[in-house]
Scaffold this active site. Structure first.
Site, PDB file in Angstrom:
ATOM      1  N   GLU A  93       0.823  -1.215   0.000  1.00 45.88           N
ATOM      2  CA  GLU A  93       0.000   0.000   0.000  1.00 45.88           C
ATOM      3  C   GLU A  93       0.854   1.262   0.000  1.00 45.88           C
ATOM      4  O   GLU A  93       1.923   1.298   0.597  1.00 45.88           O
ATOM      5  CB  GLU A  93      -0.889   0.013   1.246  1.00 45.88           C
ATOM      6  CG  GLU A  93      -1.916  -1.085   1.211  1.00 45.88           C
ATOM      7  CD  GLU A  93      -2.687  -1.209   2.526  1.00 45.88           C
ATOM      8  OE1 GLU A  93      -2.922  -0.187   3.182  1.00 45.88           O
ATOM      9  OE2 GLU A  93      -3.044  -2.340   2.866  1.00 45.88           O
ATOM     10  N   CYS A 106       3.162   8.299   1.740  1.00 50.18           N
ATOM     11  CA  CYS A 106       3.509   7.291   2.743  1.00 50.18           C
ATOM     12  C   CYS A 106       3.766   5.980   2.007  1.00 50.18           C
ATOM     13  O   CYS A 106       2.874   5.466   1.333  1.00 50.18           O
ATOM     14  CB  CYS A 106       2.352   7.141   3.735  1.00 50.18           C
ATOM     15  SG  CYS A 106       2.616   5.854   4.958  1.00 50.18           S
ATOM     16  N   CYS A 113       5.248  -7.703   7.858  1.00 50.52           N
ATOM     17  CA  CYS A 113       6.159  -7.189   8.882  1.00 50.52           C
ATOM     18  C   CYS A 113       6.292  -8.255   9.964  1.00 50.52           C
ATOM     19  O   CYS A 113       5.357  -9.008  10.222  1.00 50.52           O
ATOM     20  CB  CYS A 113       5.558  -5.918   9.486  1.00 50.52           C
ATOM     21  SG  CYS A 113       6.595  -5.132  10.733  1.00 50.52           S
ATOM     22  N   CYS A 117       3.563  -5.798  16.369  1.00 51.37           N
ATOM     23  CA  CYS A 117       2.835  -4.826  17.205  1.00 51.37           C
ATOM     24  C   CYS A 117       1.343  -5.170  17.194  1.00 51.37           C
ATOM     25  O   CYS A 117       0.750  -5.383  16.139  1.00 51.37           O
ATOM     26  CB  CYS A 117       3.056  -3.403  16.682  1.00 51.37           C
ATOM     27  SG  CYS A 117       4.781  -2.917  16.671  1.00 51.37           S
ATOM     28  N   CYS A 120      -1.429  -3.283  15.045  1.00 51.53           N
ATOM     29  CA  CYS A 120      -1.099  -2.977  13.651  1.00 51.53           C
ATOM     30  C   CYS A 120      -1.566  -4.058  12.689  1.00 51.53           C
ATOM     31  O   CYS A 120      -1.301  -5.247  12.895  1.00 51.53           O
ATOM     32  CB  CYS A 120       0.405  -2.780  13.536  1.00 51.53           C
ATOM     33  SG  CYS A 120       0.914  -2.308  11.889  1.00 51.53           S
ATOM     34  N   GLY A 160       5.504  -2.482   6.931  1.00 50.09           N
ATOM     35  CA  GLY A 160       6.885  -2.907   7.151  1.00 50.09           C
ATOM     36  C   GLY A 160       7.653  -2.066   8.143  1.00 50.09           C
ATOM     37  O   GLY A 160       7.220  -0.991   8.535  1.00 50.09           O
ATOM     38  N   SER A 215       8.147   5.051  17.051  1.00 47.45           N
ATOM     39  CA  SER A 215       6.826   4.628  17.501  1.00 47.45           C
ATOM     40  C   SER A 215       6.961   4.224  18.955  1.00 47.45           C
ATOM     41  O   SER A 215       7.462   3.146  19.259  1.00 47.45           O
ATOM     42  CB  SER A 215       6.342   3.448  16.659  1.00 47.45           C
ATOM     43  OG  SER A 215       6.232   3.869  15.328  1.00 47.45           O
ATOM     44  N   LEU A 216       6.519   5.087  19.842  1.00 47.80           N
ATOM     45  CA  LEU A 216       6.744   4.856  21.274  1.00 47.80           C
ATOM     46  C   LEU A 216       5.548   4.133  21.897  1.00 47.80           C
ATOM     47  O   LEU A 216       5.667   3.032  22.408  1.00 47.80           O
ATOM     48  CB  LEU A 216       7.007   6.205  21.955  1.00 47.80           C
ATOM     49  CG  LEU A 216       7.571   6.166  23.364  1.00 47.80           C
ATOM     50  CD1 LEU A 216       8.873   5.399  23.434  1.00 47.80           C
ATOM     51  CD2 LEU A 216       7.752   7.584  23.899  1.00 47.80           C
ATOM     52  N   CYS A 334      -2.469   2.147   6.972  1.00 51.79           N
ATOM     53  CA  CYS A 334      -1.833   1.092   6.188  1.00 51.79           C
ATOM     54  C   CYS A 334      -2.072  -0.321   6.696  1.00 51.79           C
ATOM     55  O   CYS A 334      -2.243  -0.561   7.859  1.00 51.79           O
ATOM     56  CB  CYS A 334      -0.358   1.366   6.090  1.00 51.79           C
ATOM     57  SG  CYS A 334       0.013   2.067   4.500  1.00 51.79           S
TER      58      CYS A 334
HETATM   59  N1  SAH Z   1       7.328  -0.118  11.404  1.00 47.25           N
HETATM   60  C1  SAH Z   1       7.436   1.288  11.488  1.00 47.25           C
HETATM   61  C2  SAH Z   1       6.639   2.048  10.438  1.00 47.25           C
HETATM   62  C3  SAH Z   1       5.270   1.552  10.079  1.00 47.25           C
HETATM   63  S1  SAH Z   1       3.899   1.870  11.099  1.00 47.25           S
HETATM   64  C4  SAH Z   1       7.064   1.760  12.878  1.00 47.25           C
HETATM   65  O1  SAH Z   1       6.696   0.944  13.705  1.00 47.25           O
HETATM   66  O2  SAH Z   1       7.215   2.938  13.162  1.00 47.25           O
HETATM   67  C5  SAH Z   1       3.567   3.573  11.043  1.00 47.25           C
HETATM   68  C6  SAH Z   1       2.959   4.087  12.328  1.00 47.25           C
HETATM   69  O3  SAH Z   1       1.590   3.712  12.483  1.00 47.25           O
HETATM   70  C7  SAH Z   1       3.677   3.570  13.561  1.00 47.25           C
HETATM   71  O4  SAH Z   1       3.834   4.610  14.493  1.00 47.25           O
HETATM   72  C8  SAH Z   1       2.702   2.529  14.059  1.00 47.25           C
HETATM   73  O5  SAH Z   1       2.943   2.221  15.391  1.00 47.25           O
HETATM   74  C9  SAH Z   1       1.384   3.192  13.767  1.00 47.25           C
HETATM   75  N2  SAH Z   1       0.217   2.304  13.755  1.00 47.25           N
HETATM   76  C10 SAH Z   1       0.131   1.042  13.334  1.00 47.25           C
HETATM   77  N3  SAH Z   1      -1.119   0.570  13.499  1.00 47.25           N
HETATM   78  C11 SAH Z   1      -1.837   1.564  14.040  1.00 47.25           C
HETATM   79  C12 SAH Z   1      -3.204   1.689  14.432  1.00 47.25           C
HETATM   80  N4  SAH Z   1      -4.057   0.689  14.317  1.00 47.25           N
HETATM   81  N5  SAH Z   1      -3.591   2.881  14.946  1.00 47.25           N
HETATM   82  C13 SAH Z   1      -2.719   3.912  15.056  1.00 47.25           C
HETATM   83  N6  SAH Z   1      -1.432   3.851  14.691  1.00 47.25           N
HETATM   84  C14 SAH Z   1      -1.001   2.683  14.197  1.00 47.25           C
END
Ligand code: SAH
Length: 346
Positions: A93, A106, A113, A117, A120, A160, A215-216, A334
């Protein structure tokens, strides 16, 4: 024999390849410009090369391409979401977002991945494979071709984990920012990571002008490990230490992503802990009301709680904004469109 992917080649590799085909050094710049400045889809179109050379190159080399499987345009804000098919059939995407300051794209960096998480959608089926440099470049090149518009800034926040595909991402950045290519300035590029500490340190040594996003999503190891397995390997203390050193070395402000999940990390105590964690650091906090994912049970906090969280951070002296949601009518976050395609819903 597999053909050489010309779009993924460094200048040096192109030079070697052309030298082996008996070509003088100046051909390298010509071919580089066809690939990355004029962005032709076929070798055949490189018209200042002899027909013989074009035919010879076509036998051993190729310019890969992406095809559009689905293109969704938001009626609300013009956001465009592409589901692109890669040459091997996998889908990724790409999202084009429109801001006052220009178009931001983006892009995805992997098919799937392996970071796991919990909130995600991109990680649900695990990692299929890394994207090649060409496949990251093509998300920009094809989108520019399709829309006829320029992409002004780029975020590596699609499907990813960019730092889990480190070498290809570095090659991609080198090609994208090349003065004979698309020429995107480093300052217009953000890389987002879930926190692979050794890679953050490697990146730091490169001293780039890009923006690093972390991503904290949690302020202590217990909360963060519950949603982000990477935290068990690189706990918050190590991550924050690397971040502080990153800022010191590069002089660049770090951006922290914090997805607010109702009842999980959205209380005033969490805001205080977050402020303590970031104290004195050159940084910005991006608050993202969590996006509900069909397979998961996470809810966004009510608006008042989100705004209370921001104002508390501000009171503690932390720079924070709530991310504006774009493309809410087209499921623009995404991972979700690819899931639908895999389930046969597209
Ligand atoms: N892997 C990388 C980049 C991809 S995710 C990372 O972890 O940073 C891009 C951002 O979207 C990250 O901050 C991720 O934690 C967040 N994200 C993923 N799923 C989400 C969701 N359902 N709601 C809000 N943010 C989300």
């Amino acid at each position: 024999m597999e053909k050489t992917d010309l779009l993924s080649c460094s200048r040096e590799e192109l030079k070697e390849l052309l030298k082996a085909a008996g070509q003088p050094a100046f051909r390298t710049e010509q071919v580089f410009s066809w690939l990355h400045e004029k962005r032709v889809p076929t070798i055949e179109e490189m018209t200042n090369l002899s027909k013989d050379l074009r035919e010879k190159l076509t036998q051993s080399c190729e310019i890969p391409s992406l095809t559009i499987v689905t293109k969704l345009v938001s009626a609300i804000d013009g956001t465009i979401k592409y589901l692109y098919r890669l040459p091997d059939g996998n889908c990724i995407e790409t999202v084009l977002m429109r801001y006052k300051h220009g178009n931001s794209l983006c892009i995805s960096t992997q098919v799937g991945c392996r970071m796991g998480c919990r909130f995600c959608a991109s990680t649900l089926g695990g990692l299929v494979r890394n994207l090649k440099p060409s496949e990251m470049l093509l998300q920009i090149y094809e989108t520019v071709r399709d829309t006829g518009e320029r992409v002004d800034s780029l975020v590596l926040m699609g499907i990813g984990e960019p730092l889990d595909n480190y070498d290809n991402v570095m090659r991609f950045l080198e090609l994208l920012t090349d003065e004979k290519g698309y020429q995107l300035g480093q300052r217009h590029i953000s890389i987002s990571t879930c926190g692979i500490v050794p890679r953050i340190r490697e990146l730091m040594e490169k001293d780039l002008q890009i923006t690093l996003s972390i991503s904290l999503h949690g302020t202590d190891n217990e909360t963060r490990s519950q949603t982000m397995p990477i935290n068990a390997k690189y706990p918050i203390e190590q991550l924050m230490e690397a971040c502080r050193q990153y800022v010191e070395k590069t002089g660049r402000r770090i951006s922290f992503e914090y997805a607010l999940v109702s009842g999980v990390n959205d209380t005033p105590e969490h805001a205080k802990k977050l402020a303590d964690l970031l104290k004195g650091m050159l940084c910005h906090v991006n608050l993202i009301p969590v996006n509900p994912v069909a397979e998961r049970d996470f809810k966004r906090p009510p608006k008042e709680r989100i705004y209370r969280f921001v104002s508390l951070l501000e009171q503690y002296g932390v720079n924070a904004t709530v991310r504006r949601e774009l493309g809410s009518d087209i499921n623009a976050s995404c991972g979700q469109l690819r899931r639908q395609e895999m389930k046969g819903e597209i």
